[in-house]
Design a protein around this motif. Structure first.
Motif, PDB file in Angstrom:
ATOM      1  N   ALA A  72       0.649  -1.271  -0.018  1.00 49.45           N
ATOM      2  CA  ALA A  72       0.355   0.533  -0.166  1.00 49.45           C
ATOM      3  C   ALA A  72       0.688   1.071   0.181  1.00 49.45           C
ATOM      4  CB  ALA A  72      -1.026  -0.121   1.520  1.00 49.45           C
ATOM      5  N   ILE A  73       2.201   0.668   0.540  1.00 48.10           N
ATOM      6  CA  ILE A  73       3.176   2.266   0.849  1.00 48.10           C
ATOM      7  C   ILE A  73       3.474   2.662  -0.517  1.00 48.10           C
ATOM      8  CG2 ILE A  73       4.762   3.428   1.854  1.00 48.10           C
ATOM      9  CD1 ILE A  73       4.343   1.880   4.784  1.00 48.10           C
ATOM     10  N   LEU A  74       4.344   1.464  -0.911  1.00 44.27           N
ATOM     11  CA  LEU A  74       4.945   1.626  -2.231  1.00 44.27           C
ATOM     12  C   LEU A  74       3.684   1.946  -3.718  1.00 44.27           C
ATOM     13  CD1 LEU A  74       6.436  -1.967  -3.037  1.00 44.27           C
ATOM     14  CD2 LEU A  74       7.805   0.433  -2.764  1.00 44.27           C
ATOM     15  N   GLN A  75       2.710   1.735  -3.434  1.00 45.49           N
ATOM     16  CA  GLN A  75       1.559   2.139  -4.569  1.00 45.49           C
ATOM     17  C   GLN A  75       1.604   3.666  -4.269  1.00 45.49           C
ATOM     18  OE1 GLN A  75      -1.471  -0.232  -4.638  1.00 45.49           O
ATOM     19  NE2 GLN A  75      -2.718   0.840  -6.941  1.00 45.49           N
ATOM     20  N   ALA A  76       0.866   3.881  -2.962  1.00 50.87           N
ATOM     21  CA  ALA A  76       0.768   5.109  -2.731  1.00 50.87           C
ATOM     22  C   ALA A  76       1.896   6.330  -3.617  1.00 50.87           C
ATOM     23  CB  ALA A  76       0.239   5.455  -1.226  1.00 50.87           C
ATOM     24  N   ASN A  77       3.459   5.760  -3.193  1.00 52.08           N
ATOM     25  CA  ASN A  77       4.496   6.456  -3.496  1.00 52.08           C
ATOM     26  C   ASN A  77       4.623   6.300  -5.262  1.00 52.08           C
ATOM     27  OD1 ASN A  77       6.074   8.201  -0.779  1.00 52.08           O
ATOM     28  ND2 ASN A  77       5.195   6.570  -0.490  1.00 52.08           N
ATOM     29  N   GLY A  78       4.196   5.694  -5.849  1.00 50.92           N
ATOM     30  CA  GLY A  78       3.877   5.953  -7.274  1.00 50.92           C
ATOM     31  C   GLY A  78       4.832   4.163  -7.625  1.00 50.92           C
ATOM     32  N   TYR A  79       4.791   3.625  -7.281  1.00 50.69           N
ATOM     33  CA  TYR A  79       6.167   2.207  -7.131  1.00 50.69           C
ATOM     34  C   TYR A  79       4.358   1.228  -7.494  1.00 50.69           C
ATOM     35  CZ  TYR A  79      10.146   4.620  -5.840  1.00 50.69           C
ATOM     36  OH  TYR A  79      11.205   5.384  -4.926  1.00 50.69           O
ATOM     37  N   SER A  80       5.129   0.504  -8.687  1.00 50.68           N
ATOM     38  CA  SER A  80       4.038  -0.852  -9.118  1.00 50.68           C
ATOM     39  C   SER A  80       4.440  -1.999  -8.207  1.00 50.68           C
ATOM     40  CB  SER A  80       4.057  -0.672 -10.448  1.00 50.68           C
ATOM     41  OG  SER A  80       4.808  -1.422 -10.942  1.00 50.68           O
ATOM     42  N   TYR A  81       4.220  -2.716  -7.697  1.00 49.99           N
ATOM     43  CA  TYR A  81       4.575  -4.592  -7.001  1.00 49.99           C
ATOM     44  C   TYR A  81       3.613  -5.528  -7.385  1.00 49.99           C
ATOM     45  CZ  TYR A  81       0.602  -3.876  -3.701  1.00 49.99           C
ATOM     46  OH  TYR A  81      -0.746  -3.646  -3.153  1.00 49.99           O
ATOM     47  N   GLY A  82       4.028  -6.344  -7.021  1.00 49.85           N
ATOM     48  CA  GLY A  82       3.353  -7.588  -7.232  1.00 49.85           C
ATOM     49  C   GLY A  82       3.699  -7.836  -6.198  1.00 49.85           C
ATOM     50  N   HIS A  83       2.979  -8.826  -5.551  1.00 50.09           N
ATOM     51  CA  HIS A  83       2.632  -9.628  -4.299  1.00 50.09           C
ATOM     52  C   HIS A  83       2.366 -11.174  -4.740  1.00 50.09           C
ATOM     53  CE1 HIS A  83       1.440  -8.965   0.134  1.00 50.09           C
ATOM     54  NE2 HIS A  83       2.236  -9.747   0.454  1.00 50.09           N
ATOM     55  N   PHE A  84       2.866 -12.138  -4.243  1.00 55.34           N
ATOM     56  CA  PHE A  84       3.009 -13.377  -3.941  1.00 55.34           C
ATOM     57  C   PHE A  84       2.962 -13.304  -2.482  1.00 55.34           C
ATOM     58  CE2 PHE A  84       4.357 -17.820  -3.896  1.00 55.34           C
ATOM     59  CZ  PHE A  84       3.590 -18.651  -4.780  1.00 55.34           C
ATOM     60  N   SER A  85       1.699 -14.280  -2.402  1.00 59.23           N
ATOM     61  CA  SER A  85       1.553 -14.221  -1.249  1.00 59.23           C
ATOM     62  C   SER A  85       0.534 -15.660  -0.928  1.00 59.23           C
ATOM     63  CB  SER A  85       0.716 -13.272   0.151  1.00 59.23           C
ATOM     64  OG  SER A  85      -0.477 -13.601  -0.682  1.00 59.23           O
ATOM     65  N   SER A  86       0.632 -16.663   0.801  1.00 65.41           N
ATOM     66  CA  SER A  86      -0.381 -17.815   0.793  1.00 65.41           C
ATOM     67  C   SER A  86      -0.362 -17.516   2.423  1.00 65.41           C
ATOM     68  CB  SER A  86       0.776 -18.977   0.217  1.00 65.41           C
ATOM     69  OG  SER A  86       1.653 -19.608   0.859  1.00 65.41           O
TER      70      SER A  86
END
Length: 441
Positions: A72-86
């Motif tokens: 959420a912090i990355l996105q708010a600061n203009g960075y795109s992110y991939g998230h792999f989780s389980s």
């Protein structure tokens, strides 16, 4: 035109469903050959992991909360992110997300077919990888093609034999709190468990550790960091003060600055937030830019399915406190709210967890318990067995048995003292996945 689109969508859905059914769901937890197999597949695919800025996250509790906050912090600061989780709650596709949007069924099938073609070219069958390994590798291919700025890559179980350990050196290696869990699988004590998780540390990575880490676990992580030639990131811990806590979230003062609202309840989330601030500091040291106001905005918008999700209209809290540490955090949160009426608890657990200690911790703070059977045929403790356990050891607590998740919610809403009485749904992810399909939650 509309009908042909519907037909295409139906075809894709059917194909996706068949692909998932065909995947090997067997756990190969003690198989030392699995990580080398995944590593070889990544080699065949021209090392997609090397083309990504990966933040590898391991630990017993808090991985997904830490990932959700950081994302959420990355996105708010203009960075795109991939998230792999389980694990996932409602759809297996939740495991692969970009900026919180799941991979589409069509894209998943495309990457699956690409992998099968790769296997054929290298003389192996389509079942060369397990279900979790397929998702691990597909996530990397997808993130490369989508050109994300960062990847938040959560280890599944432990570290040493986890499929995510097949990646080359990540940008950062992050450890949330390490505690006793899965003793029969990854270690008999804290030292062995920490050693298993420390196996993901690779030469050249920056290692970030949870500030409150048990000294036994920290010593193991530090020793591994030095042994492989990684860098231990030393950082002055941020001062985080909770100004107010409610089921809706936390008002925080960070390093003397008020006005931070974390859209996740439970004081334990402050520990995960401290890790996030440390990750942000490391990225800043690497030359990436973060704006305080944007960071604050991201924090206020963070959300994570199944973790301290509060539904105000029905006064229901859903939290995947699936082990002793998780239950301790949940109970601390409930106690901090100073509720006038003790909550009604909907609970389902797995029989391979230390549910005796989980019950010892949570039973004193609830009015009654409604037991359910988690949606896992091999590992679930039945609602009847759980109810019997509670009745034997805690005779002063009301216990009911529900046939399914929907019945449990209906029963809880009917028997609670009033709408002011909180309903808490917790235990296994397999319990929550069934509960979340109820449109009242």
């Amino acid at each position: 035109m509309e009908k042909s689109a519907e037909k295409r969508e139906a075809r894709i859905s059917a194909r996706y469903k068949n692909v998932l059914k065909s995947l090997d769901n067997t756990w190969h937890i003690l198989d030392d050959e699995r990580v080398p197999i995944v590593r070889e597949v990544l080699d065949w695919l021209d090392h997609p992991d090397q083309k990504l800025k990966i933040i590898h996250i391991a630990g017993t509790n808090g991985k997904s909360s830490t990932g959700a906050m950081m994302g959420a912090i990355l996105q708010a600061n203009g960075y795109s992110y991939g998230h792999f989780s389980s694990p996932f709650m409602l759809s297996a596709r939740e495991q692969i997300r970009i900026n919180d949007a799941m991979i589409s069924k069509n894209d998943f099938v495309i990457y699956y077919d690409r992998l099968v073609a790769c296997f054929k070219a290298n003389g192996v069958s389509s079942n060369h990888l397990t279900h979790f390994e397929y998702f691990t590798v597909i996530s990397l291919l997808y993130f490369v093609d989508q050109q994300v700025d960062f990847v938040l890559f959560e280890a599944g179980l432990g570290g040493l034999r986890d499929a995510t350990n097949a990646i080359d050196t990540p940008l950062l290696t992050v450890f949330t709190k390490i505690s006793i869990d899965h003793q029969n699988l990854i270690g008999r004590n804290l030292t062995e468990i920490a050693e298993n998780k420390a196996a993901i540390i690779k030469k050249g990575t920056w290692v970030i550790d949870y500030a409150g880490q048990d000294i036994t676990a920290r010593n193991v992580l530090k020793a591994k960091t030095a042994a492989v030639g990684a860098r231990w990131f030393d950082y002055q811990q941020d001062q985080i003060i909770i100004a107010n806590t409610t089921p809706s979230g936390l008002d925080l003062i960070v390093n003397g600055t008020p006005g931070y609202f974390l859209n996740m309840s439970g004081a334990f989330q402050v520990h995960n937030f401290s890790i996030v601030l440390k990750i942000k500091a490391a990225l800043t040291a690497m030359g990436y830019t973060f704006i305080q106001e944007k960071t604050r905005e991201g924090l206020a918008n963070v959300s994570l399915l199944g973790r301290m999700n509060y539904h105000k209209t029905t006064n229901i809290l859903v939290d995947a406190a699936h082990n002793v540490d998780g239950i301790n955090g949940l109970v601390s949160a409930i106690s901090a709210w100073h509720l006038k009426i003790k909550p009604t608890l909907i609970l389902g657990v797995l029989k391979d967890k230390d549910y005796h200690e989980m019950l010892d911790t949570i039973i004193p703070v609830v009015q009654r318990v409604i037991t359910v059977t988690p949606n896992n045929k091999t590992r679930a403790l039945s609602a009847e067995e759980l109810a019997a356990e509670i009745l034997t050891n805690y005779p002063n607590v009301d216990v009911e048995i529900a046939n399914d998740a929907s019945a449990a919610v209906s029963l809880a809403m009917r028997v609670r003292e009033s709408s002011q009485a909180l309903i808490v749904v917790t235990g296994s992810f397999y319990t929550l996945s069934a509960i979340q399909t109820d449109n009242r939650i």
